[in-house]
Design a protein around this motif. Structure first.
Motif, PDB file in Angstrom:
ATOM      1  N   MET A 117       0.832  -1.281   0.034  1.00  0.00           N
ATOM      2  CA  MET A 117      -0.089   0.161  -0.204  1.00  0.00           C
ATOM      3  C   MET A 117       0.885   1.494  -0.145  1.00  0.00           C
ATOM      4  N   LYS A 118       2.001   1.212   0.779  1.00  0.00           N
ATOM      5  CA  LYS A 118       3.148   2.558   0.763  1.00  0.00           C
ATOM      6  C   LYS A 118       3.466   2.576  -0.648  1.00  0.00           C
ATOM      7  N   ILE A 119       3.893   1.543  -1.385  1.00  0.00           N
ATOM      8  CA  ILE A 119       4.430   1.666  -2.835  1.00  0.00           C
ATOM      9  C   ILE A 119       3.278   2.392  -3.585  1.00  0.00           C
ATOM     10  N   GLN A 120       2.017   1.616  -3.578  1.00  0.00           N
ATOM     11  CA  GLN A 120       1.137   2.235  -4.446  1.00  0.00           C
ATOM     12  C   GLN A 120       0.594   3.657  -4.048  1.00  0.00           C
ATOM     13  N   MET A 121       0.923   4.153  -2.882  1.00  0.00           N
ATOM     14  CA  MET A 121       0.352   5.655  -2.651  1.00  0.00           C
ATOM     15  C   MET A 121       1.723   6.393  -3.096  1.00  0.00           C
ATOM     16  N   GLU A 122       3.121   5.829  -3.130  1.00  0.00           N
ATOM     17  CA  GLU A 122       3.932   6.845  -3.495  1.00  0.00           C
ATOM     18  C   GLU A 122       3.725   6.627  -5.414  1.00  0.00           C
ATOM     19  N   ASP A 123       3.678   5.622  -5.742  1.00  0.00           N
ATOM     20  CA  ASP A 123       3.189   5.563  -7.203  1.00  0.00           C
ATOM     21  C   ASP A 123       2.250   6.681  -7.584  1.00  0.00           C
ATOM     22  N   LYS A 124       1.070   6.679  -6.900  1.00  0.00           N
ATOM     23  CA  LYS A 124       0.071   7.490  -7.064  1.00  0.00           C
ATOM     24  C   LYS A 124       0.337   8.893  -7.067  1.00  0.00           C
ATOM     25  N   GLY A 126       3.186  10.013  -7.384  1.00  0.00           N
ATOM     26  CA  GLY A 126       4.267  10.346  -8.687  1.00  0.00           C
ATOM     27  C   GLY A 126       3.514  10.625  -9.791  1.00  0.00           C
ATOM     28  N   ASN A 127       2.718   9.813 -10.060  1.00  0.00           N
ATOM     29  CA  ASN A 127       1.530   9.908 -11.243  1.00  0.00           C
ATOM     30  C   ASN A 127       0.817  11.273 -11.298  1.00  0.00           C
ATOM     31  N   LYS A 128       0.597  11.647 -10.231  1.00  0.00           N
ATOM     32  CA  LYS A 128      -0.022  12.778 -10.054  1.00  0.00           C
ATOM     33  C   LYS A 128       0.772  14.305 -10.763  1.00  0.00           C
ATOM     34  N   GLU A 129       2.281  14.181 -10.288  1.00  0.00           N
ATOM     35  CA  GLU A 129       2.771  15.314 -10.489  1.00  0.00           C
ATOM     36  C   GLU A 129       3.327  14.964 -12.217  1.00  0.00           C
ATOM     37  N   VAL A 130       3.413  13.951 -12.688  1.00  0.00           N
ATOM     38  CA  VAL A 130       3.760  13.618 -13.966  1.00  0.00           C
ATOM     39  C   VAL A 130       2.451  14.325 -14.672  1.00  0.00           C
ATOM     40  N   ALA A 131       1.312  13.930 -14.367  1.00  0.00           N
ATOM     41  CA  ALA A 131       0.099  13.973 -15.018  1.00  0.00           C
ATOM     42  C   ALA A 131      -0.255  15.492 -14.884  1.00  0.00           C
ATOM     43  N   LEU A 132       0.029  16.450 -13.867  1.00  0.00           N
ATOM     44  CA  LEU A 132       0.258  17.531 -13.759  1.00  0.00           C
ATOM     45  C   LEU A 132       0.941  18.396 -14.731  1.00  0.00           C
TER      46      LEU A 132
END
Length: 152
Positions: A117-124, A126-132
C-alpha cells in the motif's frame, strides 16, 4: 495475541516487537474499535433488511424485530470484548487452535500488505505530478504559439 498463546515469546522476540507504534495512541485504538462495532451493526442490519425483502418478494412471512436483536448481539459481544481488552491491556487469541506460526504468518501478510500500500501511494503521488506537468504542456492554446515565417 502471541503473548496469550505463548507468554515466553516476549523474551524471544524482544519487548520492542510487541510495542505499539507511536502514531497509534489509545484514543485512535478506541475510535477504531467503535468504528468496527458500528460497521458490524450496519452489516447485520442491512443483511436483515435484505433477507426480509427477499422473504416479502417470495410471499413468505417476514422476520420479526426480535430476530434482528438476536443478530445484533454479535456486535454487542464484540464491543464487550474490546472493552475487556482495553481494561486488562491483554488481547486474547481467537480462532481455531491459534498457534505462534499461524499468528506470525498473519503478521507477515499484514506487513506485506502495508508495504504494498505504501508503494501504491508513492506511485500514485508520482503519477499525479507527471500528469500535472504534462497537462500544462498540452493545455497551451494554439493561437498563443509563435508563428515562424520563412522569407526566401
Amino acid at each position: 495475541m502471541m503473548i496469550d498463546v505463548d507468554p515466553k515469546i516476549k523474551k524471544k522476540k524482544g519487548a520492542e516487537y510487541f510495542e505499539r507504534p507511536e502514531d497509534l495512541d489509545n484514543d485512535w485504538v478506541k475510535a477504531h474499535q467503535e468504528a468496527e462495532v458500528e460497521e458490524l451493526r450496519q452489516k447485520i442490519t442491512k443483511k436483515f433488511e435484505k433477507d426480509n425483502e427477499k422473504l416479502a418478494a417470495e410471499g413468505k412471512k417476514e422476520m420479526k424485530p426480535k430476530e434482528l436483536q438476536e443478530r445484533l448481539e454479535k456486535a454487542d459481544e464484540l464491543a464487550a470484548k474490546y472493552k475487556k481488552e482495553n481494561k486488562t491491556g491483554k488481547v486474547e487469541a481467537e480462532g481455531k487452535g491459534p498457534s505462534i506460526n499461524k499468528l506470525e504468518t498473519a503478521v507477515d501478510k499484514l506487513d506485506q500488505r502495508i508495504e504494498n500500500m505504501k508503494i501504491q501511494m508513492e506511485d500514485k503521488e508520482g503519477n499525479k505530478e507527471v500528469a500535472l506537468g504534462t497537462s500544462k504542456i498540452v493545455s497551451v492554446p494554439l493561437r498563443q504559439l509563435p508563428i515562424w515565417t520563412h522569407e526566401y
